[in-house]
Design a protein around this motif. Structure first.
Motif, PDB file in Angstrom:
ATOM      1  N   ARG A 103      10.111  -8.912 -43.047  1.00  0.00           N
ATOM      2  CA  ARG A 103       9.626  -8.094 -44.166  1.00  0.00           C
ATOM      3  C   ARG A 103       8.107  -8.005 -44.031  1.00  0.00           C
ATOM      4  NH1 ARG A 103      11.484  -9.372 -50.101  1.00  0.00           N
ATOM      5  NH2 ARG A 103      13.297  -8.221 -49.334  1.00  0.00           N
ATOM      6  N   SER A 105       4.177  -7.276 -45.101  1.00  0.00           N
ATOM      7  CA  SER A 105       3.345  -7.537 -46.272  1.00  0.00           C
ATOM      8  C   SER A 105       2.611  -6.263 -46.693  1.00  0.00           C
ATOM      9  CB  SER A 105       2.324  -8.631 -45.944  1.00  0.00           C
ATOM     10  OG  SER A 105       1.423  -8.163 -44.936  1.00  0.00           O
ATOM     11  N   GLY A 109       4.730  -2.962 -46.410  1.00  0.00           N
ATOM     12  CA  GLY A 109       5.980  -3.420 -46.996  1.00  0.00           C
ATOM     13  C   GLY A 109       6.413  -2.576 -48.176  1.00  0.00           C
ATOM     14  N   THR A 144      14.512 -14.312 -45.358  1.00  0.00           N
ATOM     15  CA  THR A 144      13.517 -13.242 -45.276  1.00  0.00           C
ATOM     16  C   THR A 144      12.117 -13.834 -45.381  1.00  0.00           C
ATOM     17  OG1 THR A 144      15.037 -11.655 -46.277  1.00  0.00           O
ATOM     18  CG2 THR A 144      12.696 -11.112 -46.308  1.00  0.00           C
ATOM     19  N   GLU A 146       7.887 -12.831 -45.271  1.00  0.00           N
ATOM     20  CA  GLU A 146       6.881 -11.777 -45.338  1.00  0.00           C
ATOM     21  C   GLU A 146       5.824 -12.042 -44.292  1.00  0.00           C
ATOM     22  OE1 GLU A 146       3.863 -10.737 -48.727  1.00  0.00           O
ATOM     23  OE2 GLU A 146       5.794  -9.775 -49.187  1.00  0.00           O
ATOM     24  N   GLU A 148       2.311 -10.940 -42.282  1.00  0.00           N
ATOM     25  CA  GLU A 148       1.074 -10.184 -42.416  1.00  0.00           C
ATOM     26  C   GLU A 148       0.967  -9.157 -41.295  1.00  0.00           C
ATOM     27  OE1 GLU A 148      -1.367 -10.264 -44.669  1.00  0.00           O
ATOM     28  OE2 GLU A 148      -0.299 -11.727 -45.894  1.00  0.00           O
TER      29      GLU A 148
END
Length: 418
Positions: A103, A105, A109, A144, A146, A148
């Motif tokens: 996912r 960021s 995102g 999942t 996140e 960068e």
């Protein structure tokens, strides 16, 4: 590609099955047009650029080949990926040692969630640790994370009074991971991926190459103005034919592309054998293999599939393979007020960023003088023409001079006396 990048024998790439079929597009997903190639070819290239070989088949189907002794990077069969996303997920998976799902960021995102059309929490790109078989249940259970990503915001003006803001801010990033199973998703995956792709392929992949190309561009432009310099960036394949009067700027042209007299191509990607006929305009668009933009047509921010033909006007639209938009027809891209909505897998949802044109299915034809409202999906194999009442079908042999209107296919006198 594998000869240029050292291959990592501890990692294997692959694909897994999508949970639903395509909507407004004809399969299989791997044949969808994405940045001048098929989606499957771009997926494979993203893996190979990271030194990761690709396994045959699709996890979740009988043709899949699994490698339980290796770390597996798997992308859903209808998802577009960039090599930087693959590299970053690989680094994270090695550091954490567990099954992970990607996912992004920040704004990247956020826009990915909009492109998801109501399914933002599904796994699109995953890393599975060695030791047990890759299954769809295991993929769905991935944690999942996140990650960068680098992004650059670019502003685009919006029609005044139609939206809450006057400017649209789009994040550009080479770490895009976006679904393409719906025609509006395919459109936005290409549009969001086009800028980073053109920047990297036209500008250069390292500092030395970028410096050399900038110097050459300044010489060609005879100016140091950034806009004029960037306009001279161009990549042409073998046996391309560009008429001297045509304008081709900041674009990527594959082998065998033809651009006719006084045509304009700006910021676009033209696949092998694509044709832009005289006086046509193509801006910010992707043309599939042997696609054609016909004489005086206007195609902006759109995707034209393999062997499709555009002779009318379209913006933010998609023509699937073999579809046709006839001359004087138009695919509209705005509503009277507010965001465009599209039908996606039986639900009416907001289009990504509230912006979308029309999706025309494979082999469908939108006839002359037909106008299609924004957000509509035309199924495959249809012929769409204006109402028969507006088409003149009966003309008597003897008619007095005067003004006539077409009504129910016949001529009716117009009485001009007050």
């Amino acid at each position: 590609m594998s000869a240029l990048v050292r291959q990592d024998s501890t990692v294997i790439g692959g694909r897994f099955a999508a949970p639903r079929g395509l909507d407004g597009l004809e399969g299989p997903p791997g044949r969808l047009p994405f940045l001048g190639m098929t989606l499957e070819e771009r997926q494979q290239r993203a893996f190979l650029e990271c030194g990761v070989d690709v396994a045959e088949g699709v996890i979740g189907r009988t043709d899949a080949t699994d490698h339980e002794d290796r770390l597996r990077l798997l992308v859903r069969e209808d998802v577009a990926i960039g090599q930087l996303a693959v590299r970053r997920l690989l680094e994270r998976a090695r550091s954490e040692g567990c099954d992970l799902a990607w996912r992004a960021s920040g704004r990247v995102g956020n826009i990915a969630s909009e492109v998801a059309l109501g399914f933002p929490d599904e796994p699109w790109l995953v890393a599975l640790q060695p030791g047990s078989a890759a299954t769809l249940d295991r993929i769905a259970a991935c944690t999942t994370v996140e990650i960068e990503v680098d992004e650059r915001l670019v502003e685009f003006p919006l029609p005044p009074g139609q939206f809450e803001a006057d400017v649209l801010e789009l994040p550009l990033s080479e770490s895009l991971v976006l679904p393409c199973g719906h025609w509006a998703q395919l459109l936005w995956a290409n549009l969001l991926g086009m800028g980073p792709f053109l920047y990297r392929t036209l500008g250069g992949r390292n500092v030395v190459e970028m410096g050399v190309r900038v110097a050459r561009a300044i010489v060609r432009a005879r100016s140091t103005d950034p806009a004029r310099v960037m306009a001279t960036y161009l990549r042409t394949g073998d046996q391309c034919r560009i008429h001297p009067s045509a304008i081709v700027e900041s674009s990527w042209l594959a082998d065998g592309v033809e651009v006719g007299p006084n045509a304009v191509v700006r910021g676009s990607i033209l696949s092998e054998g694509a044709t832009v006929e005289p006086l046509a305009i193509v801006e910010g668009s992707v043309l599939g293999t042997q696609a054609t933009v016909q004489r005086q047509a206007m195609v902006k921010y759109s995707v034209i599939g393999s062997r499709a033909h555009a002779a009318g006007d379209m913006q933010l639209g998609v023509l699937d393979r073999g579809a046709a938009l006839k001359k004087t027809a138009a695919l509209l891209d705005q509503t009277v007020r507010g965001a465009v909505r599209v039908s996606a897998w039986g639900r009416l949802v907001r289009a990504p960023l509230g912006l979308a044109g029309v999706g025309v299915g494979a082999r469908s034809v939108v006839g002359a003088n037909a106008f299609v409202a924004a957000g509509r999906t035309i199924p495959a194999g249809l012929v769409v023409v204006p109402a028969p009442e507006t088409i003149l079908r009966r003309v008597p042999a003897q008619l007095p001079e005067g003004a006539y209107a077409i009504r129910d296919g016949a001529l009716v006198p117009i009485h001009t006396e007050s």
